[in-house]
Design a protein around this motif. Structure first.
Motif, short mmCIF file in Angstrom:
data_model
loop_
_atom_site.label_atom_id
_atom_site.label_comp_id
_atom_site.label_asym_id
_atom_site.label_seq_id
_atom_site.Cartn_x
_atom_site.Cartn_y
_atom_site.Cartn_z
N LEU A 64 0.83 -1.20 0.00
CA LEU A 64 0.00 0.00 0.00
C LEU A 64 0.86 1.25 0.00
N GLU A 65 1.97 1.20 0.73
CA GLU A 65 2.89 2.34 0.76
C GLU A 65 3.52 2.60 -0.61
N LEU A 66 3.59 1.56 -1.44
CA LEU A 66 4.14 1.69 -2.79
C LEU A 66 3.06 2.10 -3.80
N GLY A 67 1.85 2.33 -3.29
CA GLY A 67 0.77 2.74 -4.17
C GLY A 67 0.08 1.60 -4.89
N LYS A 68 0.28 0.37 -4.40
CA LYS A 68 -0.35 -0.80 -5.00
C LYS A 68 -1.52 -1.25 -4.15
N THR A 69 -2.32 -2.17 -4.68
CA THR A 69 -3.45 -2.70 -3.94
C THR A 69 -3.07 -4.05 -3.33
N ALA A 70 -3.51 -4.29 -2.11
CA ALA A 70 -3.16 -5.52 -1.40
C ALA A 70 -4.28 -5.91 -0.46
N ILE A 71 -4.44 -7.21 -0.28
CA ILE A 71 -5.47 -7.73 0.60
C ILE A 71 -4.97 -8.98 1.31
N GLN A 72 -5.32 -9.10 2.57
CA GLN A 72 -4.98 -10.28 3.37
C GLN A 72 -6.27 -11.00 3.76
N VAL A 73 -6.32 -12.28 3.48
CA VAL A 73 -7.51 -13.08 3.76
C VAL A 73 -7.12 -14.38 4.42
N SER A 74 -7.84 -14.74 5.48
CA SER A 74 -7.64 -16.04 6.10
C SER A 74 -8.54 -17.06 5.39
N LEU A 75 -7.93 -18.08 4.82
CA LEU A 75 -8.72 -19.12 4.16
C LEU A 75 -9.59 -19.87 5.16
N LEU A 76 -9.16 -19.91 6.40
CA LEU A 76 -9.97 -20.55 7.44
C LEU A 76 -11.30 -19.83 7.58
N GLU A 77 -11.28 -18.50 7.47
CA GLU A 77 -12.50 -17.70 7.57
C GLU A 77 -13.29 -17.73 6.26
N LEU A 78 -12.59 -17.92 5.15
CA LEU A 78 -13.22 -17.86 3.84
C LEU A 78 -14.00 -19.12 3.49
N LEU A 79 -13.72 -20.23 4.18
CA LEU A 79 -14.34 -21.51 3.84
C LEU A 79 -15.86 -21.48 3.88
N ASP A 80 -16.42 -20.67 4.76
CA ASP A 80 -17.88 -20.62 4.90
C ASP A 80 -18.53 -19.66 3.90
N ALA A 81 -17.70 -18.94 3.14
CA ALA A 81 -18.23 -17.99 2.16
C ALA A 81 -18.53 -18.70 0.84
N PRO A 82 -19.37 -18.12 0.00
CA PRO A 82 -19.60 -18.70 -1.33
C PRO A 82 -18.28 -18.79 -2.10
#
Length: 234
Positions: A64-82
């Protein structure tokens, strides 16, 4: 936005500069290679508390400091999502997937991560993975995904056994946050507190909250309370 609107834990307070101890050199070198575009997949692993999630959060912040886009996601939390939720990750320059071992035994999510890697490669994006296990130890049901992860540059995170690593982490975080702690508290934390990076950062935050508003010399009662908090990690 750095996070999907899902049931995911808030971002952790961490910066790349926090991990300045001597045992972290090879990790930081790999991150520099990512910044330079020399690596497109990076895999970190280590036991519970070694700072994997904190490191991924720090890497995202550095992008983000370099002006780029970034995201952190826990796959453990994502398992219940579509399953379609993973397509929302395709538009980021960097995607940091925490808890990759969570998809072991969940083949449809393994396929989704595999397709994300392929899309990421085509679009010139970058991926960071974290796990308690080395890539070869994952034993995923999808051989193609296992192969992709095994091909990534992987490093094992330090376990905090080196005093210099703990000292560098604590001093860097305190300086960054503008927090002053009495030297005897820092000494007790480094010698008798938790060794692993994540647990050490949690203990440090608890200390900051306990001492918030303290402006005078600490009483013996307060010091005992502080030492008791630190000794909980033994």
């Amino acid at each position: 936005m750095r996070q999907l609107q899902l049931n995911i834990e808030p971002q952790l307070d961490a910066r790349i500069s926090d991990f300045s101890g001597p045992s972290w050199g090879h990790v930081i070198d790999a991150i520099r290679q990512m910044h330079a575009g020399l690596l497109n997949r990076f895999y970190v692993y280590g036991g519970a508390g070694t700072g994997k999630s904190h490191l991924l959060s720090a890497i995202c912040d550095s992008y983000l400091e370099l002006g780029k886009t970034a995201i952190q996601v826990s796959l453990l939390e994502l398992l219940d999502a579509p399953i379609e939720a993973i397509t929302a990750l395709e538009r980021y320059d960097l995607v940091a997937l925490d808890d990759i071992e969570a998809i072991n035994g969940v083949k449809h999510w393994q396929k989704a991560v595999f397709h994300l890697i392929n899309y990421n490669n085509q679009e010139g994006g970058q991926l960071v993975f974290s796990s308690r296990y080395a890539p070869i130890e994952l034993k995923l049901e999808l051989p193609d995904l296992q192969s992709r992860l095994t091909q990534a540059v992987s490093v094992k995170l330090p376990n905090g056994s080196l005093f210099a690593d703990r000292q560098a982490l604590v001093m860097s975080v305190l300086e960054r946050r503008g927090v002053h702690l009495d030297n005897q508290i820092i000494d007790h934390l480094l010698n008798y507190g938790p060794h692993q990076a994540s647990s050490l950062l949690v203990a440090l935050e608890r200390l900051e909250n306990l001492l918030k508003g303290e402006r005078t010399k600490l009483s013996n009662a307060t010091l005992k309370q502080i030492y008791a908090l630190i000794d909980e990690y033994q």
